[in-house]
Scaffold this motif. Structure first.
Motif, PDB file in Angstrom:
ATOM      1  N   HIS A  25     -15.849  10.930  -6.696  1.00 35.94           N
ATOM      2  CA  HIS A  25     -15.300  10.147  -5.589  1.00 35.94           C
ATOM      3  C   HIS A  25     -14.608   8.906  -6.150  1.00 35.94           C
ATOM      4  CE1 HIS A  25     -17.846  12.508  -2.857  1.00 35.94           C
ATOM      5  NE2 HIS A  25     -18.818  12.291  -3.707  1.00 35.94           N
ATOM      6  N   PHE A  26     -13.805   8.268  -5.318  1.00 34.27           N
ATOM      7  CA  PHE A  26     -13.218   6.990  -5.695  1.00 34.27           C
ATOM      8  C   PHE A  26     -14.319   5.977  -5.999  1.00 34.27           C
ATOM      9  CE2 PHE A  26     -11.935   2.705  -4.364  1.00 34.27           C
ATOM     10  CZ  PHE A  26     -10.902   2.487  -5.264  1.00 34.27           C
ATOM     11  N   ASN A  60     -15.059   3.739   0.222  1.00 35.20           N
ATOM     12  CA  ASN A  60     -15.125   4.346  -1.106  1.00 35.20           C
ATOM     13  C   ASN A  60     -15.078   5.864  -1.028  1.00 35.20           C
ATOM     14  OD1 ASN A  60     -15.638   2.419  -3.481  1.00 35.20           O
ATOM     15  ND2 ASN A  60     -17.017   1.582  -1.918  1.00 35.20           N
ATOM     16  N   TRP A  61     -15.623   6.431   0.061  1.00 38.50           N
ATOM     17  CA  TRP A  61     -15.685   7.884   0.241  1.00 38.50           C
ATOM     18  C   TRP A  61     -14.685   8.355   1.298  1.00 38.50           C
ATOM     19  CZ3 TRP A  61     -19.984   4.692  -0.131  1.00 38.50           C
ATOM     20  CH2 TRP A  61     -20.792   4.872  -1.258  1.00 38.50           C
ATOM     21  N   THR A  62     -13.708   7.534   1.612  1.00 39.30           N
ATOM     22  CA  THR A  62     -12.693   7.736   2.663  1.00 39.30           C
ATOM     23  C   THR A  62     -13.275   7.805   4.052  1.00 39.30           C
ATOM     24  OG1 THR A  62     -12.513  10.176   2.450  1.00 39.30           O
ATOM     25  CG2 THR A  62     -11.013   8.822   1.115  1.00 39.30           C
ATOM     26  N   ASP A  63     -14.496   7.338   4.271  1.00 35.94           N
ATOM     27  CA  ASP A  63     -14.985   7.133   5.626  1.00 35.94           C
ATOM     28  C   ASP A  63     -14.297   5.881   6.175  1.00 35.94           C
ATOM     29  OD1 ASP A  63     -16.768   8.925   4.455  1.00 35.94           O
ATOM     30  OD2 ASP A  63     -18.424   8.265   5.725  1.00 35.94           O
ATOM     31  N   ALA A  64     -13.876   5.949   7.411  1.00 37.20           N
ATOM     32  CA  ALA A  64     -13.184   4.804   8.014  1.00 37.20           C
ATOM     33  C   ALA A  64     -14.208   3.837   8.591  1.00 37.20           C
ATOM     34  CB  ALA A  64     -12.221   5.280   9.080  1.00 37.20           C
ATOM     35  N   SER A  65     -15.084   3.332   7.731  1.00 35.57           N
ATOM     36  CA  SER A  65     -16.167   2.499   8.244  1.00 35.57           C
ATOM     37  C   SER A  65     -16.833   1.696   7.140  1.00 35.57           C
ATOM     38  CB  SER A  65     -17.220   3.374   8.937  1.00 35.57           C
ATOM     39  OG  SER A  65     -17.787   4.296   8.019  1.00 35.57           O
ATOM     40  N   PHE A  66     -17.532   0.652   7.596  1.00 35.48           N
ATOM     41  CA  PHE A  66     -18.541  -0.045   6.797  1.00 35.48           C
ATOM     42  C   PHE A  66     -19.888   0.370   7.395  1.00 35.48           C
ATOM     43  CE2 PHE A  66     -14.740  -2.637   7.016  1.00 35.48           C
ATOM     44  CZ  PHE A  66     -14.501  -2.980   5.695  1.00 35.48           C
ATOM     45  N   LYS A  67     -20.875   0.638   6.558  1.00 35.52           N
ATOM     46  CA  LYS A  67     -22.159   1.117   7.057  1.00 35.52           C
ATOM     47  C   LYS A  67     -23.249   0.086   6.815  1.00 35.52           C
ATOM     48  CE  LYS A  67     -24.359   4.524   4.927  1.00 35.52           C
ATOM     49  NZ  LYS A  67     -24.595   5.921   4.501  1.00 35.52           N
ATOM     50  N   THR A  68     -23.958  -0.270   7.890  1.00 34.00           N
ATOM     51  CA  THR A  68     -25.134  -1.125   7.774  1.00 34.00           C
ATOM     52  C   THR A  68     -26.362  -0.249   7.951  1.00 34.00           C
ATOM     53  OG1 THR A  68     -23.949  -3.049   8.617  1.00 34.00           O
ATOM     54  CG2 THR A  68     -26.341  -3.111   8.729  1.00 34.00           C
ATOM     55  N   VAL A  75      -5.413   6.005 -22.565  1.00 29.93           N
ATOM     56  CA  VAL A  75      -5.107   7.357 -22.094  1.00 29.93           C
ATOM     57  C   VAL A  75      -3.725   7.364 -21.445  1.00 29.93           C
ATOM     58  CG1 VAL A  75      -7.517   8.067 -21.780  1.00 29.93           C
ATOM     59  CG2 VAL A  75      -6.326   6.870 -19.930  1.00 29.93           C
ATOM     60  N   ASP A  76      -3.339   8.544 -20.955  1.00 29.95           N
ATOM     61  CA  ASP A  76      -1.995   8.714 -20.398  1.00 29.95           C
ATOM     62  C   ASP A  76      -1.967   8.743 -18.868  1.00 29.95           C
ATOM     63  OD1 ASP A  76      -0.657   9.190 -23.031  1.00 29.95           O
ATOM     64  OD2 ASP A  76      -2.043  10.891 -23.052  1.00 29.95           O
ATOM     65  N   GLY A  77      -3.109   8.590 -18.247  1.00 33.73           N
ATOM     66  CA  GLY A  77      -3.151   8.594 -16.798  1.00 33.73           C
ATOM     67  C   GLY A  77      -4.578   8.501 -16.304  1.00 33.73           C
ATOM     68  N   ILE A  78      -4.723   8.222 -15.007  1.00 35.34           N
ATOM     69  CA  ILE A  78      -6.033   8.046 -14.380  1.00 35.34           C
ATOM     70  C   ILE A  78      -6.226   9.130 -13.320  1.00 35.34           C
ATOM     71  CG2 ILE A  78      -7.434   6.544 -12.915  1.00 35.34           C
ATOM     72  CD1 ILE A  78      -7.246   5.597 -15.798  1.00 35.34           C
ATOM     73  N   VAL A  79      -7.424   9.728 -13.340  1.00 31.48           N
ATOM     74  CA  VAL A  79      -7.794  10.781 -12.392  1.00 31.48           C
ATOM     75  C   VAL A  79      -8.810  10.230 -11.401  1.00 31.48           C
ATOM     76  CG1 VAL A  79      -9.000  12.996 -12.154  1.00 31.48           C
ATOM     77  CG2 VAL A  79      -7.371  12.659 -14.010  1.00 31.48           C
ATOM     78  N   VAL A  80      -8.643  10.575 -10.135  1.00 31.49           N
ATOM     79  CA  VAL A  80      -9.632  10.217  -9.128  1.00 31.49           C
ATOM     80  C   VAL A  80      -9.675  11.318  -8.088  1.00 31.49           C
ATOM     81  CG1 VAL A  80      -7.998   8.914  -7.689  1.00 31.49           C
ATOM     82  CG2 VAL A  80     -10.447   8.390  -7.571  1.00 31.49           C
ATOM     83  N   ASN A  81     -10.829  11.516  -7.495  1.00 29.32           N
ATOM     84  CA  ASN A  81     -10.957  12.543  -6.475  1.00 29.32           C
ATOM     85  C   ASN A  81     -11.601  11.952  -5.233  1.00 29.32           C
ATOM     86  OD1 ASN A  81     -10.682  15.004  -5.281  1.00 29.32           O
ATOM     87  ND2 ASN A  81     -12.177  16.061  -6.536  1.00 29.32           N
TER      88      ASN A  81
END
Length: 568
Positions: A355-356, A180-188, A370-376
C-alpha cells in the motif's frame, strides 16, 4: 462481454432521520451522519478484528426505529470470535448519541474491538481541539498531506472547527489517516496502538462504548455539484500495464495493456513457471521479485529474467523484502549485484508492494539510487462498499501527487491495482502458498488474494477510466490494473469484462500530452491526450445518475450512470 453483476450499488440502504439528524443505514454501518443536511461524519460502526487484523464477519439480526431512536442487534461471528451486541442511536435537537453494548461469548484474542468513527476526507486541513483523558486540551488539525502516523492521539473529546463536537466513552481513542489506503476518511478508533496487541477478550466479557455528537453550528450548507471539467495539461500519458494471471493453468495468452507485471516470490517452488508464462504474452515484462535477500536465489532469478531480454523484453526489475514488503537498500543492492553478475542491464525500481502506507512510512528505508519508485494501492482494504470504491478515486489522486513528491524527480509506477488486497501485508501467520513447481495450482494472489464480484460488473470500466484520470499526474510514468485472466482478471471463463475495454481505450491515448480533470463532486473524471491531430478525452461517470458534462476545450458529452464515453 460480461454484462451482468450481482452487486455494484447497494440496494438495501435505508435512511433514518429524527430532530434534524439523518443516517443512511448500510448493513451494520451508520453512514453519512448529517445534521441539517450537511455531513458531519462519514460513518460509525462496531468493528471486531482478530489477531491477524482480519475483520470478523457481522450479521444484522434486526433493526427497529421510532421517532427518536434506532436500534440494531448485531452478531459478530467467525475467526474464533462471537459477540452479541446492540448498537443504539438516540437523537435530540442538537445531539446524537451512539452506544454499543456487546457481550463476548467465546474467549479469543483481538487487535481491536470497539466503535470506529470515519471522518470525511474533506475535513483535511480543518482545525480542531482535542481534549485528552487527563482533561488537558490542545489545538490540532486534520492533516492536509497524508500522514504516515497517527495525527491525533489521546482523544476523549474532539471539537471540530466550531462546527460539532465528539465525546468518546469506554476507552481512549486516537486517529489514523486512512487516505494511506485510499479510504476517503480519517478514522478515530480505540484502543491506542501503543498498547500491546493482540489482547484477550474473555468469555462473558462485556464491551461498552459510546460516542456523542453535539452540533455547534447549524449555519453551514452543503456544496452544489458543478458539471464542468477543467483539464490540467502537462506531462506524458502514463503507460498502461496489466498483471500476469496468477490463476491455475490453463491460462490463455493475452496482449492486454502495453506491458506485463509479474511478481515472483522466490520462496515458492513455481516462480520460474510464473515467469515463463508471463513472458509468453509477448509484451515487455515489469518483474517484481519478493525475496529474503538470499544472494544465490537472487542470482538465479536474475539469470532467468536475463533470458527474456531478447524476447518481448524486460522494462524493469524490482526486489521487495518478503517480510517488510519494501525495497530497502539491502535487497536493492543484492538485486543490483545479481543483475551485474548475469549481465542484466535494465532499470531497477524500488518502493512498496502493498500500500501507499508503507511507502509513506518507510521513506527513509527505501533505496533511492534507483531508476524509479513503485507503489501500489487497493481501494477495498477497510470496507467493501461501492461507496468506498468510488470515494477512493479522489484519494488515488492524492496518493499519486504525494508519491511523485516522495519520488523527488524519479518516475513513479503505480500498481498492479486490484479491487481487494492481493495479499495480507499485516499477516501474523504464514499465508498459503503453492506446493508444485508448475502452475497447476496457480501462484501468488490465487493463494493470498481476495476475489470481488464487481470484477465482472459493467460499471467497472468507468471506474478504471476514472482511476486512470485520478492517477494521471506529472511524474507518474505507468499504471497497471488487475490480472489478464481469471477471477481477478480482465478476462475469465465468463467472457470479456468492461475493464478490458477500458484498458484498451487507455492504451490508445499513448504518445500524447496528458490531459486530466474531474467535476467538483469527484464523480465524473476525464483523462485525455493532446496530439497534433487534436484533443481526445475519455470521460467516466462513477455516480448513480446520468450526467451532462462540459469538458474544457473539447465539448459536452452525456454520460450514463456507471458508464464512460470518448469525446474529441
Amino acid at each position: 462481454m460480461v454484462s451482468t453483476t450481482r452487486s455494484w450499488w447497494r440496494t438495501s440502504a435505508v435512511t433514518w432521520s429524527a430532530h434534524g439528524w439523518s443516517i443512511e443505514v448500510r448493513g451494520d454501518e451508520l453512514a453519512e451522519i448529517r445534521y441539517g443536511g450537511r455531513m458531519l461524519l462519514r460513518a460509525v460502526r462496531a468493528a471486531v478484528r482478530d489477531r491477524g487484523w482480519l475483520t470478523v464477519p457481522v450479521t444484522v439480526l434486526s433493526v427497529a426505529s421510532d421517532a427518536s431512536s434506532l436500534t440494531m442487534h448485531l452478531q459478530h461471528d467467525g475467526l474464533g470470535a462471537r459477540l452479541d451486541s446492540t448498537l443504539q442511536v438516540a437523537a435530540q435537537a442538537d445531539a446524537l448519541r451512539i452506544e454499543w453494548d456487546a457481550v463476548n461469548t467465546d474467549a479469543f484474542e483481538t487487535n481491536r474491538t470497539g466503535l470506529v468513527v470515519l471522518h470525511p476526507a474533506t475535513d483535511a486541513g480543518r482545525p480542531a481541539v482535542v481534549v485528552h483523558p487527563d482533561g488537558s486540551s490542545e489545538g490540532v488539525a486534520f492533516p492536509t498531506a497524508i500522514s504516515p502516523h497517527q495525527p491525533i492521539v489521546g482523544i476523549r473529546e474532539l471539537r471540530v472547527d466550531d462546527d460539532f463536537a465528539l465525546e468518546f466513552a469506554g476507552d481512549v481513542f486516537e486517529m489514523e489517516d486512512q487516505r494511506n489506503w485510499t479510504d476517503a476518511s480519517f478514522k478515530t478508533y480505540s484502543r491506542p496502538l501503543e498498547l500491546p496487541f493482540p489482547y484477550p477478550l474473555d468469555a462473558g466479557e462485556r464491551v461498552r462504548q459510546s460516542i456523542k455528537i453535539r452540533a455547534l453550528d447549524g449555519s453551514r450548507t452543503p456544496s452544489i455539484a458543478d458539471d464542468a471539467i477543467s483539464l490540467v495539461v502537462g506531462g506524458d500519458v502514463p503507460s498502461v500495464g496489466v498483471e500476469a494471471s496468477t490463476a491455475p493453468d490453463p491460462v490463455p495468452v493475452s496482449d492486454a495493456g502495453s506491458f506485463r507485471v509479474v511478481e515472483l516470490n522466490l520462496a515458492t517452488p513455481n516462480w520460474r513457471a510464473a515467469l515463463e508464462r508471463a513472458a509468453g504474452d509477448g509484451v515487455p515484462l515489469d518483474v517484481r521479485i519478493v525475496t529474503d535477500g538470499s544472494a544465490p536465489v537472487l542470482a538465479e532469478a536474475a539469470r532467468e529474467v536475463a533470458r527474456h531480454i531478447d524476447g518481448a523484453g524486460v522494462r524493469s526489475v524490482t526486489a521487495f523484502d518478503a517480510t517488510e514488503h519494501v525495497s530497502d537498500s539491502r535487497v536493492a543492492s543484492g538485486l543490483r549485484a545479481a543483475m551485474a553478475a548475469s549481465g542484466l542491464s535494465v532499470p531497477v525500481l524500488a518502493g512498496a508492494r502493498s500500500h501507499f502506507t508503507e511507502l509513506n512510512r518507510e521513506q527513509a528505508r527505501i533505496a533511492r539510487d534507483v531508476d524509479g519508485i513503485v507503489v501500489n494501492t487497493t481501494p477495498l482494504f477497510h470496507t467493501l462498499d461501492t461507496e468506498q470504491l468510488v470515494e477512493a478515486l479522489a484519494m488515488q489522486r492524492l496518493i499519486a501527487e504525494q508519491a511523485a513528491s516522495i519520488a523527488d524527480g524519479l518516475p513513479v509506477h503505480i500498481g498492479p491495482v486490484s479491487l481487494r488486497p492481493r495479499f495480507n501485508n499485516v499477516a501474523t501467520t504464514p499465508e498459503p502458498a503453492p506446493t508444485q513447481t508448475d502452475l497447476s495450482e496457480g501462484y501468488g494472489a490465487e493463494f493470498t488474494g481476495a476475489v470481488d464480484a464487481r470484477q465482472i460488473a459493467p460499471e467497472l470500466g468507468a471506474w478504471v477510466i476514472a482511476s486512470a484520470a485520478a492517477f494521471a499526474v506529472p511524474g507518474v510514468a505507468s499504471v497497471s490494473w488487475f490480472e489478464t485472466w481469471g477471477p481477478r482478471g480482465l478476462f475469465s471463463a465468463d467472457g470479456r469484462t468492461s475493464a478490458a475495454d477500458a484498458v484498451d481505450a487507455l492504451v490508445s491515448l499513448a504518445g500524447g500530452t496528458l490531459l486530466s480533470g474531474m467535476t467538483a463532486d469527484g464523480l465524473v473524471w476525464a483523462i485525455g491526450s493532446r496530439t497534433d491531430a487534436g484533443d481526445t478525452a475519455l470521460v467516466a461517470n462513477t455516480g448513480r445518475e446520468e450526467r451532462r458534462v462540459t469538458v474544457e476545450g473539447i465539448g459536452g458529452v452525456r454520460v450514463g450512470a456507471g458508464a464512460w464515453a470518448r469525446v474529441a
